[in-house]
Write an enzyme that holds these catalytic residues in place. Structure first.
Site, mmCIF file in Angstrom:
data_model
loop_
_atom_site.group_PDB
_atom_site.id
_atom_site.type_symbol
_atom_site.label_atom_id
_atom_site.label_comp_id
_atom_site.label_asym_id
_atom_site.label_seq_id
_atom_site.Cartn_x
_atom_site.Cartn_y
_atom_site.Cartn_z
ATOM 1 N NE ARG A 97 25.333 29.881 16.144
ATOM 2 C CZ ARG A 97 26.485 29.939 15.617
ATOM 3 N NH1 ARG A 97 27.092 30.517 14.740
ATOM 4 N NH2 ARG A 97 27.577 29.212 16.598
ATOM 5 C CG ASP A 114 25.141 28.501 19.262
ATOM 6 O OD1 ASP A 114 24.291 29.004 18.491
ATOM 7 O OD2 ASP A 114 26.349 28.163 18.724
#
Length: 204
Positions: A130, A128
């Site tokens: 983000r 991930d």
């Protein structure tokens, strides 16, 4: 240089979940356009329902059943409408930050037996990628005192708190598991620590 965020346009958007004011933001961090859908008066308010939703073309636009993104987007807007105020921040972070091309390549790897985490890593990315600094700047710009974050992801809460956002609580947003997203949801729970009831009640 201090990151700059500019609210360039505000316009009403009527939806099946009521009317929202769309705020179109530019910024100097990633040169992408990010959006906040605001319902009601949120300035100087506490416990504002907030969903920070990362872009998912396949789920949000096409209604793909491989993930829960489109369903979560719809559910979040419904929750905000029911509360009669709140914010949905739509971040341009496709594929957990790896972009649409890599996400589609990861889909093909998943069809060969990898889960979503292993597929991203195989392509040279983190599970991930983000980050939420722009979301935090938007919340500050909207003058919100504290939020109740609509999420199943504890890392999203931790990330916002580190950025100085007062996260007063969490609102769950869990979709029903079916044959196309069951593996995806299990990976979220087991490898990414998402707070989900064990997704074993598969439906067609």
């Amino acid at each position: 240089m201090k990151p700059q965020l500019n609210d360039l346009v505000q316009t009403p958007i009527p939806t099946r979940h009521g009317e929202f004011i769309l705020h179109y933001y530019s910024n100097t961090i990633d040169d992408k356009e990010h959006i906040a859908l605001v319902k009601g008066d949120v300035a100087d308010k506490e416990d504002v329902p907030v969903r920070i939703h990362s872009e998912c073309f396949t789920g949000d636009v096409l209604g793909s059943r491989r993930c829960d993104c489109g369903e979560q987007l719809d559910m979040a807007m419904e929750l905000i409408d029911e509360a009669d105020f709140g914010v949905l921040i739509y971040l341009r972070q496709e594929g957990r930050g790896i972009g649409l091309l890599k996400k589609l390549q990861a889909y093909n790897l998943q069809d060969k037996g990898m889960d979503t985490v292993d597929a991203n890593i195989h392509l040279g990315h983190l599970a991930d990628e983000r980050e939420y600094s722009i979301a935090a700047l938007i919340l500050v710009d909207l003058d919100i005192r504290s939020i109740k974050l609509i999420t199943n992801n504890p890392k999203k809460i931790e990330g916002l708190k580190k950025l100085g956002i007062n996260v007063a609580g969490r609102v769950p947003i869990e979709v029903v598991a079916h044959k196309d997203n069951l593996s995806y949801l299990k990976t979220k729970a087991k490898k990414m620590a998402h707070i989900l009831f064990q997704p074993t009640n598969e439906q067609d």
